[in-house]
Design an enzyme around this catalytic site. Structure first.
Site, PDB file in Angstrom:
ATOM      1  N   ARG A 114       0.819  -1.239   0.000  1.00 40.12           N
ATOM      2  CA  ARG A 114       0.000   0.000   0.000  1.00 40.12           C
ATOM      3  C   ARG A 114       0.838   1.268   0.000  1.00 40.12           C
ATOM      4  O   ARG A 114       0.394   2.325   0.415  1.00 40.12           O
ATOM      5  CB  ARG A 114      -0.986   0.024   1.170  1.00 40.12           C
ATOM      6  CG  ARG A 114      -2.000  -1.087   1.123  1.00 40.12           C
ATOM      7  CD  ARG A 114      -3.218  -0.752   1.964  1.00 40.12           C
ATOM      8  NE  ARG A 114      -4.073  -1.920   2.018  1.00 40.12           N
ATOM      9  CZ  ARG A 114      -3.946  -2.879   2.908  1.00 40.12           C
ATOM     10  NH1 ARG A 114      -3.027  -2.793   3.847  1.00 40.12           N
ATOM     11  NH2 ARG A 114      -4.753  -3.912   2.878  1.00 40.12           N
ATOM     12  N   LYS A 136       3.629  11.892 -11.038  1.00 39.68           N
ATOM     13  CA  LYS A 136       2.851  10.970 -11.886  1.00 39.68           C
ATOM     14  C   LYS A 136       3.674   9.713 -12.129  1.00 39.68           C
ATOM     15  O   LYS A 136       4.818   9.797 -12.596  1.00 39.68           O
ATOM     16  CB  LYS A 136       2.561  11.615 -13.243  1.00 39.68           C
ATOM     17  CG  LYS A 136       1.339  12.481 -13.284  1.00 39.68           C
ATOM     18  CD  LYS A 136       1.033  12.834 -14.726  1.00 39.68           C
ATOM     19  CE  LYS A 136      -0.057  13.828 -14.847  1.00 39.68           C
ATOM     20  NZ  LYS A 136      -0.251  14.252 -16.251  1.00 39.68           N
ATOM     21  N   GLU A 178      11.120  17.994 -24.142  1.00 40.78           N
ATOM     22  CA  GLU A 178      10.353  18.461 -22.974  1.00 40.78           C
ATOM     23  C   GLU A 178      10.881  19.824 -22.505  1.00 40.78           C
ATOM     24  O   GLU A 178      10.114  20.637 -21.989  1.00 40.78           O
ATOM     25  CB  GLU A 178      10.409  17.429 -21.828  1.00 40.78           C
ATOM     26  CG  GLU A 178       9.964  16.004 -22.209  1.00 40.78           C
ATOM     27  CD  GLU A 178       8.443  15.809 -22.357  1.00 40.78           C
ATOM     28  OE1 GLU A 178       7.699  16.799 -22.445  1.00 40.78           O
ATOM     29  OE2 GLU A 178       8.018  14.629 -22.407  1.00 40.78           O
ATOM     30  N   LYS A 212       8.111  23.233 -14.515  1.00 38.99           N
ATOM     31  CA  LYS A 212       7.237  22.133 -14.103  1.00 38.99           C
ATOM     32  C   LYS A 212       6.823  22.277 -12.645  1.00 38.99           C
ATOM     33  O   LYS A 212       5.658  22.057 -12.289  1.00 38.99           O
ATOM     34  CB  LYS A 212       7.913  20.776 -14.352  1.00 38.99           C
ATOM     35  CG  LYS A 212       7.016  19.629 -13.905  1.00 38.99           C
ATOM     36  CD  LYS A 212       7.069  18.398 -14.735  1.00 38.99           C
ATOM     37  CE  LYS A 212       5.989  17.418 -14.297  1.00 38.99           C
ATOM     38  NZ  LYS A 212       6.059  16.133 -14.943  1.00 38.99           N
ATOM     39  N   GLU A 222      -3.828  17.629 -11.750  1.00 35.06           N
ATOM     40  CA  GLU A 222      -4.255  17.907 -13.134  1.00 35.06           C
ATOM     41  C   GLU A 222      -5.754  18.159 -13.269  1.00 35.06           C
ATOM     42  O   GLU A 222      -6.445  17.516 -14.065  1.00 35.06           O
ATOM     43  CB  GLU A 222      -3.814  16.788 -14.086  1.00 35.06           C
ATOM     44  CG  GLU A 222      -3.822  17.262 -15.535  1.00 35.06           C
ATOM     45  CD  GLU A 222      -3.216  16.288 -16.524  1.00 35.06           C
ATOM     46  OE1 GLU A 222      -2.138  15.738 -16.239  1.00 35.06           O
ATOM     47  OE2 GLU A 222      -3.835  16.087 -17.568  1.00 35.06           O
ATOM     48  N   ARG A 226      -2.244  21.942 -14.987  1.00 35.58           N
ATOM     49  CA  ARG A 226      -1.243  20.883 -15.226  1.00 35.58           C
ATOM     50  C   ARG A 226      -1.428  20.271 -16.613  1.00 35.58           C
ATOM     51  O   ARG A 226      -0.485  19.763 -17.213  1.00 35.58           O
ATOM     52  CB  ARG A 226      -1.311  19.805 -14.139  1.00 35.58           C
ATOM     53  CG  ARG A 226      -0.195  18.783 -14.292  1.00 35.58           C
ATOM     54  CD  ARG A 226       0.047  17.934 -13.073  1.00 35.58           C
ATOM     55  NE  ARG A 226       1.141  17.011 -13.329  1.00 35.58           N
ATOM     56  CZ  ARG A 226       1.749  16.286 -12.430  1.00 35.58           C
ATOM     57  NH1 ARG A 226       1.383  16.361 -11.178  1.00 35.58           N
ATOM     58  NH2 ARG A 226       2.734  15.462 -12.761  1.00 35.58           N
ATOM     59  N   ASN A 230       0.837  18.797 -21.155  1.00 30.60           N
ATOM     60  CA  ASN A 230       0.594  17.790 -22.198  1.00 30.60           C
ATOM     61  C   ASN A 230       0.637  18.382 -23.599  1.00 30.60           C
ATOM     62  O   ASN A 230       0.216  17.730 -24.562  1.00 30.60           O
ATOM     63  CB  ASN A 230      -0.757  17.117 -21.968  1.00 30.60           C
ATOM     64  CG  ASN A 230      -0.784  16.364 -20.648  1.00 30.60           C
ATOM     65  OD1 ASN A 230       0.203  15.728 -20.279  1.00 30.60           O
ATOM     66  ND2 ASN A 230      -1.885  16.455 -19.919  1.00 30.60           N
ATOM     67  N   HIS A 233       1.372  16.189 -26.537  1.00 27.80           N
ATOM     68  CA  HIS A 233       1.377  14.798 -26.077  1.00 27.80           C
ATOM     69  C   HIS A 233       0.226  13.947 -26.607  1.00 27.80           C
ATOM     70  O   HIS A 233       0.345  12.722 -26.654  1.00 27.80           O
ATOM     71  CB  HIS A 233       1.419  14.743 -24.542  1.00 27.80           C
ATOM     72  CG  HIS A 233       2.808  14.954 -24.005  1.00 27.80           C
ATOM     73  ND1 HIS A 233       3.534  16.090 -24.272  1.00 27.80           N
ATOM     74  CD2 HIS A 233       3.616  14.173 -23.239  1.00 27.80           C
ATOM     75  CE1 HIS A 233       4.716  15.995 -23.683  1.00 27.80           C
ATOM     76  NE2 HIS A 233       4.794  14.840 -23.054  1.00 27.80           N
ATOM     77  N   HIS A 237       1.555  10.513 -27.945  1.00 26.33           N
ATOM     78  CA  HIS A 237       1.180   9.186 -27.446  1.00 26.33           C
ATOM     79  C   HIS A 237       0.603   8.327 -28.568  1.00 26.33           C
ATOM     80  O   HIS A 237       0.838   7.111 -28.611  1.00 26.33           O
ATOM     81  CB  HIS A 237       0.182   9.324 -26.283  1.00 26.33           C
ATOM     82  CG  HIS A 237       0.827   9.853 -25.024  1.00 26.33           C
ATOM     83  ND1 HIS A 237       0.112  10.256 -23.923  1.00 26.33           N
ATOM     84  CD2 HIS A 237       2.127  10.029 -24.689  1.00 26.33           C
ATOM     85  CE1 HIS A 237       0.944  10.667 -22.975  1.00 26.33           C
ATOM     86  NE2 HIS A 237       2.169  10.539 -23.411  1.00 26.33           N
ATOM     87  N   HIS A 249       9.648   8.433 -26.921  1.00 23.52           N
ATOM     88  CA  HIS A 249       8.716   9.441 -26.429  1.00 23.52           C
ATOM     89  C   HIS A 249       9.145  10.866 -26.828  1.00 23.52           C
ATOM     90  O   HIS A 249       8.340  11.645 -27.349  1.00 23.52           O
ATOM     91  CB  HIS A 249       8.610   9.325 -24.903  1.00 23.52           C
ATOM     92  CG  HIS A 249       7.689  10.324 -24.279  1.00 23.52           C
ATOM     93  ND1 HIS A 249       6.321  10.276 -24.433  1.00 23.52           N
ATOM     94  CD2 HIS A 249       7.939  11.428 -23.523  1.00 23.52           C
ATOM     95  CE1 HIS A 249       5.770  11.293 -23.777  1.00 23.52           C
ATOM     96  NE2 HIS A 249       6.729  12.002 -23.221  1.00 23.52           N
TER      97      HIS A 249
END
Ligand code: NAD
Ligand code: GLY
Length: 345
Positions: A114, A136, A178, A212, A222, A226, A230, A233, A237, A249
């Site tokens: 957990r 993330k 990025e 960032k 997000e 946020r 992207n 992106h 993706h 990527h």
């Protein structure tokens, strides 16, 4: 001397340490043992032995190298290794590698028992300026990128630019995708080639990380701004998935930025000059600006599983100007496909 950037997150505050030689001081910055370092076969060949010596009470475990291994199968294989290593709830998982290792190890840290403590030691430019910051973590499904994941903040992020000495040139360029994304979103200085000199990587990294940090502090989960991170992106993706991850990527983000800028122009959101500037910056960095033999209609279909889309409605991060990203909803399929078609050659 190392620079410290402090990050406020909903769970706790943490520090991003940036400085030459930090890897050799790792023992000073990470929680006391027990810990497990998760890395991949390539990074282990460069730094695995050194880390084992620096952290004698830690186990180093490796996953295979490549986006195609950022999966639940890999995660499933890592859990028993943590048990074998004796990691209990007081333990720490450390990610030593690029974004693939960081995302995968972070997901393991978020879910094993957990949740155990997590430390990021990014070794690619991309992971230093982007994926190691903001919490993330997650893995891909056959249906799409990053479809299973969590928010798992690191206790500390240790960025030693010296490790970039072994990073292939192509991967440096991927990281620059990025960096310039952060430039277009919020810091025009990052678009100046004088800042891209590898010998001054520490300055570049700190500046790109700052963009960032500011955004994830304002919107950690997000809900609002946020999403601007992207930019490019949704295209990226889809390119990664349709090409079965033969496009890395960062390269997909490069052409994704060009596509997003062109779409912004076509929709009347930005000037032709801005769209041309994005293409020029991407090309100056040495990233692809064309989709090659990828099929625009197939790319659009792949975007349907983008988790940023809501109930099948398209959602793109676009640009009005440098420093002014916007979200566009329900862009017509034909307009997106035509924009991509113009990027075939
Ligand atoms: P990567 O992790 O695949 O690393 C690229 C290559 O460089 C790999 O072959 C790796 O083994 C090698 N490598 C790493 N460090 C090295 C070093 N110092 N010397 C020599 N070789 C080295 O790719 P990446 O570009 O770092 O990360 C891409 C991933 O990050 C994607 O999965 C992407 O979705 C994810 N990402 C996540 C976030 C986030 O917020 N979590 C943000 C951006 C990207
Ligand atoms: N890379 C996008 C984010 O961290 O939100």
């Amino acid at each position: 001397m190392a620079q410290n950037i402090n990050v406020t997150s909903p769970e706790f505050d943490y520090t991003i340490k940036i400085g030459s030689g930090l890897l050799d001081k790792i023992g000073e910055y990470v929680p006391a043992a027990p810990s497990v370092v998760i890395t991949n076969t390539t990074v282990a060949s460069f730094y695995g032995k050194r880390l084992s010596q620096l952290l004698p009470n830690s186990s180093v475990i490796t996953m295979p190298d490549g986006e195609q291994y950022k999966t639940l199968e890999t995660v499933n294989g890592l859990y028993p290794e943590l048990v074998t290593a004796g990691l209990d709830r007081s333990g720490t998982v450390m990610a030593l590698g690029g974004g693939v290792v960081g995302d995968t190890a972070g997901f393991v840290a978020a879910t094993y028992m957990r949740g155990v403590r997590f430390v990021q030691i990014p070794t690619t430019l991309l992971a230093m300026v982007d994926s190691s910051v903001g919490g993330k973590v997650g893995v891909d499904l056959p249906q799409g990128k990053n479809l299973v994941g969590a928010f798992k903040q690191p206790e500390v992020v240790i960025i030693d630019p010296d490790v970039l000495a072994t990073l292939p040139e192509r991967e440096w360029r991927c990281g620059m995708a990025e960096v310039i994304k952060h430039g277009f979103i919020a810091d025009e200085q990052l678009l100046q080639p004088e800042l891209w000199d590898k010998t001054q990587a520490e300055i570049l990294i700190a500046r790109a990380v700052a963009v960032k940090v500011k955004i994830v502090q304002e919107d950690p989960y997000e809900k609002t701004v946020r999403a601007y991170l992207n930019l490019g992106h949704t295209f990226a993706h889809a390119i990664e998935r349709v090409s079965q991850y033969s496009w890395p990527h960062g390269e997909a983000v490069g052409v994704g930025l060009v596509a997003a800028a062109r779409l912004s122009y076509v929709l009347g959101l930005c000037s032709a000059e801005l769209s041309e500037k994005v293409e020029k910056v991407v090309s100056t960095v040495g990233l692809p600006t064309r989709i090659g033999d990828l099929d625009p209609a197939e790319l659009f279909a792949a975007m349907g599983s983008d988790k940023k889309w809501q109930a099948g409605h398209s959602r793109f991060v676009l640009l009005k100007a440098i420093g002014q990203p916007v979200i566009a909803h329900d862009v017509e399929a034909g307009v997106v496909i035509e924009t991509l078609r113009q990027l075939k050659s």
